[in-house]
Design a protein around this motif. Structure first.
Motif, mmCIF file in Angstrom:
data_model
loop_
_atom_site.group_PDB
_atom_site.id
_atom_site.type_symbol
_atom_site.label_atom_id
_atom_site.label_comp_id
_atom_site.label_asym_id
_atom_site.label_seq_id
_atom_site.Cartn_x
_atom_site.Cartn_y
_atom_site.Cartn_z
ATOM 1 N N TYR A 189 -24.717 -17.405 -5.727
ATOM 2 C CA TYR A 189 -24.192 -18.401 -4.783
ATOM 3 C C TYR A 189 -25.088 -18.549 -3.566
ATOM 4 C CZ TYR A 189 -19.899 -20.156 -6.812
ATOM 5 O OH TYR A 189 -19.003 -20.839 -7.579
ATOM 6 N N ARG A 190 -25.683 -17.450 -3.129
ATOM 7 C CA ARG A 190 -26.616 -17.550 -2.004
ATOM 8 C C ARG A 190 -27.857 -18.332 -2.419
ATOM 9 N NH1 ARG A 190 -27.117 -18.584 3.049
ATOM 10 N NH2 ARG A 190 -28.817 -17.491 4.066
ATOM 11 N N ALA A 191 -28.346 -18.075 -3.623
ATOM 12 C CA ALA A 191 -29.496 -18.823 -4.125
ATOM 13 C C ALA A 191 -29.165 -20.306 -4.252
ATOM 14 C CB ALA A 191 -29.947 -18.256 -5.474
ATOM 15 N N VAL B 58 -20.704 -24.714 -2.379
ATOM 16 C CA VAL B 58 -21.205 -23.842 -1.310
ATOM 17 C C VAL B 58 -21.720 -24.615 -0.103
ATOM 18 C CG1 VAL B 58 -21.750 -21.890 -2.806
ATOM 19 C CG2 VAL B 58 -23.516 -23.586 -2.305
ATOM 20 N N LEU C 218 -22.812 -12.923 -6.030
ATOM 21 C CA LEU C 218 -23.187 -13.032 -4.617
ATOM 22 C C LEU C 218 -24.610 -13.550 -4.472
ATOM 23 C CD1 LEU C 218 -21.563 -9.733 -3.305
ATOM 24 C CD2 LEU C 218 -20.850 -12.061 -2.707
ATOM 25 N N CYS C 219 -25.516 -13.004 -5.273
ATOM 26 C CA CYS C 219 -26.907 -13.477 -5.239
ATOM 27 C C CYS C 219 -27.000 -14.923 -5.716
ATOM 28 C CB CYS C 219 -27.788 -12.592 -6.129
ATOM 29 S SG CYS C 219 -28.032 -10.918 -5.509
ATOM 30 N N THR D 240 -17.935 -17.029 -3.101
ATOM 31 C CA THR D 240 -17.855 -16.104 -4.232
ATOM 32 C C THR D 240 -16.463 -15.487 -4.325
ATOM 33 O OG1 THR D 240 -20.206 -15.617 -4.029
ATOM 34 C CG2 THR D 240 -18.877 -14.048 -5.276
ATOM 35 N N ASN E 237 -19.704 -20.214 3.866
ATOM 36 C CA ASN E 237 -20.395 -18.952 3.668
ATOM 37 C C ASN E 237 -20.418 -18.638 2.174
ATOM 38 O OD1 ASN E 237 -20.145 -15.905 3.187
ATOM 39 N ND2 ASN E 237 -20.907 -15.996 5.295
ATOM 40 N N SER E 238 -21.593 -18.290 1.635
ATOM 41 C CA SER E 238 -21.705 -18.065 0.197
ATOM 42 C C SER E 238 -20.866 -16.880 -0.278
ATOM 43 C CB SER E 238 -23.167 -17.880 -0.211
ATOM 44 O OG SER E 238 -23.729 -16.752 0.420
ATOM 45 N N ASN E 239 -20.679 -15.865 0.567
ATOM 46 C CA ASN E 239 -19.836 -14.726 0.186
ATOM 47 C C ASN E 239 -18.365 -15.137 0.089
ATOM 48 O OD1 ASN E 239 -22.055 -12.989 0.119
ATOM 49 N ND2 ASN E 239 -21.871 -12.566 2.295
ATOM 50 N N GLN F 99 -27.070 -21.929 -2.477
ATOM 51 C CA GLN F 99 -26.991 -22.464 -1.125
ATOM 52 C C GLN F 99 -28.385 -22.756 -0.576
ATOM 53 O OE1 GLN F 99 -25.096 -19.881 1.823
ATOM 54 N NE2 GLN F 99 -23.540 -21.464 2.025
ATOM 55 N N LEU F 100 -29.350 -21.948 -0.946
ATOM 56 C CA LEU F 100 -30.699 -22.061 -0.383
ATOM 57 C C LEU F 100 -31.640 -22.938 -1.208
ATOM 58 C CD1 LEU F 100 -31.197 -18.310 0.576
ATOM 59 C CD2 LEU F 100 -30.656 -20.210 2.118
#
Length: 143
Positions: free
Chosen positions: A88-90, A29, A85-86, A38, A33-35, A92-93
């Protein structure tokens, strides 16, 4: 116990591949973009699963499935997509060493849901193990 048919063997495989998922996901990631990440992951899973079905000659028409089966499989797919989705965003952050263990709170959640929704019977090992997972996740999240 037949290891090829053992739920424990597959559960351990799931845990091992989930660890690789976290590691490779964190690396993947970076800079995307994390989306979108995914989506790419989902396409790969679709292709791998189709390959396994083909190699094992397990393709079948799902015409005989009940509407309840369809409903719960669709709801499971939606829940999986939202989870990914959650996740991969996590990733990334945050650090993978914190994100992945927090994600495993799903174990504690599913114990509670299994008891409440499915009427599964509680046992001391289940409750103590679930409690330890909860405490471990809280320690990782807070400190």
């Amino acid at each position: 116990m037949n290891l090829r048919e053992s739920w424990l063997l597959f559960a351990l495989g799931s845990a091992f591949f989930a660890a690789l998922t976290a590691l490779f996901g964190k690396l993947g990631v970076a800079g995307i973009n994390s989306n979108l990440a995914t989506f790419i992951r989902t396409v790969v899973i679709l292709l791998v699963t189709a390959g396994i079905l083909s190699l094992r000659s397990e393709w079948a028409r799902p015409a005989g499935l009940s509407w309840q089966t369809w409903l719960f499989l669709v709801l499971s797919g939606i829940a999986t997509g939202l989870s990914w989705l959650c996740y991969y965003r996590a990733l990334q952050l945050g650090p993978v060493s914190k994100v992945a263990p927090i994600d495993k709170l799903s174990v504690a959640f599913v114990i509670v849901l299994g008891l409440l929704v499915l009427g599964e019977k509680p046992s001391w090992p289940m409750l103590v193990g679930g409690g330890l997972i909860l405490v471990g996740a809280l320690v990782i999240a807070i400190f």
